[in-house]
Design a protein around this motif. Structure first.
Motif, PDB file in Angstrom:
ATOM      1  N   THR A 131      30.531  29.189  41.081  1.00 30.26           N
ATOM      2  CA  THR A 131      31.022  28.231  40.099  1.00 30.26           C
ATOM      3  C   THR A 131      30.716  26.832  40.616  1.00 30.26           C
ATOM      4  N   GLY A 132      31.109  25.839  39.875  1.00 32.18           N
ATOM      5  CA  GLY A 132      30.901  24.459  40.308  1.00 32.18           C
ATOM      6  C   GLY A 132      29.636  23.869  39.728  1.00 32.18           C
ATOM      7  N   ARG A 133      29.073  22.888  40.454  1.00 28.66           N
ATOM      8  CA  ARG A 133      27.846  22.225  40.033  1.00 28.66           C
ATOM      9  C   ARG A 133      26.667  22.798  40.801  1.00 28.66           C
ATOM     10  N   ARG A 134      25.479  22.625  40.261  1.00 33.19           N
ATOM     11  CA  ARG A 134      24.322  23.238  40.901  1.00 33.19           C
ATOM     12  C   ARG A 134      23.989  22.615  42.239  1.00 33.19           C
ATOM     13  N   GLY A 135      24.392  21.385  42.493  1.00 33.83           N
ATOM     14  CA  GLY A 135      24.166  20.757  43.786  1.00 33.83           C
ATOM     15  C   GLY A 135      25.308  21.010  44.769  1.00 33.83           C
ATOM     16  N   ALA A 136      26.452  21.441  44.263  1.00 33.30           N
ATOM     17  CA  ALA A 136      27.620  21.705  45.098  1.00 33.30           C
ATOM     18  C   ALA A 136      28.330  22.958  44.596  1.00 33.30           C
ATOM     19  N   PRO A 137      27.733  24.121  44.834  1.00 37.91           N
ATOM     20  CA  PRO A 137      28.344  25.349  44.322  1.00 37.91           C
ATOM     21  C   PRO A 137      29.573  25.752  45.133  1.00 37.91           C
ATOM     22  N   ARG A 138      30.397  26.569  44.506  1.00 38.00           N
ATOM     23  CA  ARG A 138      31.565  27.170  45.146  1.00 38.00           C
ATOM     24  C   ARG A 138      31.461  28.673  44.900  1.00 38.00           C
ATOM     25  N   ALA A 139      31.870  29.448  45.886  1.00 36.90           N
ATOM     26  CA  ALA A 139      31.777  30.909  45.765  1.00 36.90           C
ATOM     27  C   ALA A 139      33.167  31.504  45.635  1.00 36.90           C
ATOM     28  N   ARG A 140      33.288  32.466  44.740  1.00 39.38           N
ATOM     29  CA  ARG A 140      34.486  33.312  44.654  1.00 39.38           C
ATOM     30  C   ARG A 140      34.026  34.720  44.980  1.00 39.38           C
ATOM     31  N   VAL A 141      34.614  35.283  46.025  1.00 38.68           N
ATOM     32  CA  VAL A 141      34.160  36.575  46.517  1.00 38.68           C
ATOM     33  C   VAL A 141      35.339  37.528  46.555  1.00 38.68           C
ATOM     34  N   GLU A 142      35.098  38.751  46.117  1.00 37.23           N
ATOM     35  CA  GLU A 142      36.107  39.805  46.205  1.00 37.23           C
ATOM     36  C   GLU A 142      35.551  40.906  47.099  1.00 37.23           C
TER      37      GLU A 142
END
Length: 192
Positions: A131-142
């Protein structure tokens, strides 16, 4: 899950509106309605004079009607904004060193993160979402852990062996991640 619920609700609402609208159109075009139907025939009105003026003198009626309609409008606007909002990152900007950068599909990076996480000892299944912006992504991991896995070890190894190399290979300054750990359901061991 939310996507399938959304599709089922939309399909049911569409089906109800299609059946009601089609039946009103059929009666309006001259088809004879069944005895239990709301309208008697082609020249019948939706609300007659008595139905329209029955609640006019009640003080609670019009504020209730306006409140219900306002709630329906707000609910429809919320649903529309939820449909337009992107939940997943479509592409990630990867630094190539020449100042331009390259674009990598977000799903490809998600698949790599999940595949590398599943190769860790003690992890049975993994799923990643960017998620987030393409230059600063964030990951959600399960991460779904095996019965005898240590959650602290799995989280430490995921951080050092999966997340850090992904961040470095994409040339990102940081790749913040929210990791959710779950244990796989299993039967209790019997001692004899």
């Amino acid at each position: 899950m939310l996507r399938s619920v959304n599709r089922v609700v939309l399909a049911l609402a569409g089906l109800v509106l299609l059946v009601l609208g089609g039946s009103v159109l059929a009666v309006g075009l001259g088809a004879s309605p069944p005895s239990w139907w709301l309208h008697d025939g082609r020249h019948d009105v939706l609300l007659d004079e008595a139905e329209r003026t029955r609640w006019r003198d009640e003080g609670w009626f019009w504020p209730t009607v306006i409140a219900v309609l306002a709630a329906l409008v707000l609910l429809a606007l919320w649903w529309l904004s939820a449909q337009l909002r992107r939940r997943r990152l479509a592409e990630v900007l990867v630094a190539t060193g020449d100042g331009e950068g390259a674009l990598v599909r977000g799903r490809a990076l998600e698949d790599v993160l999940a595949g590398e996480a599943e190769s860790l000892d003690g992890v049975e299944r993994a799923r990643a979402t960017l998620t987030g912006r393409r230059g600063a992504p964030r990951a959600r991991v399960e991460l779904v852990l095996e019965p005898r896995a240590m959650p602290s070890d799995a989280l430490r190894r995921f951080s050092s062996e999966v997340l850090a190399p992904a961040r470095d290979s994409a040339g990102l300054a940081s790749l913040p991640a929210t990791v959710r750990l779950r244990g796989v359901k299993h039967r209790a061991d019997r001692v004899s």
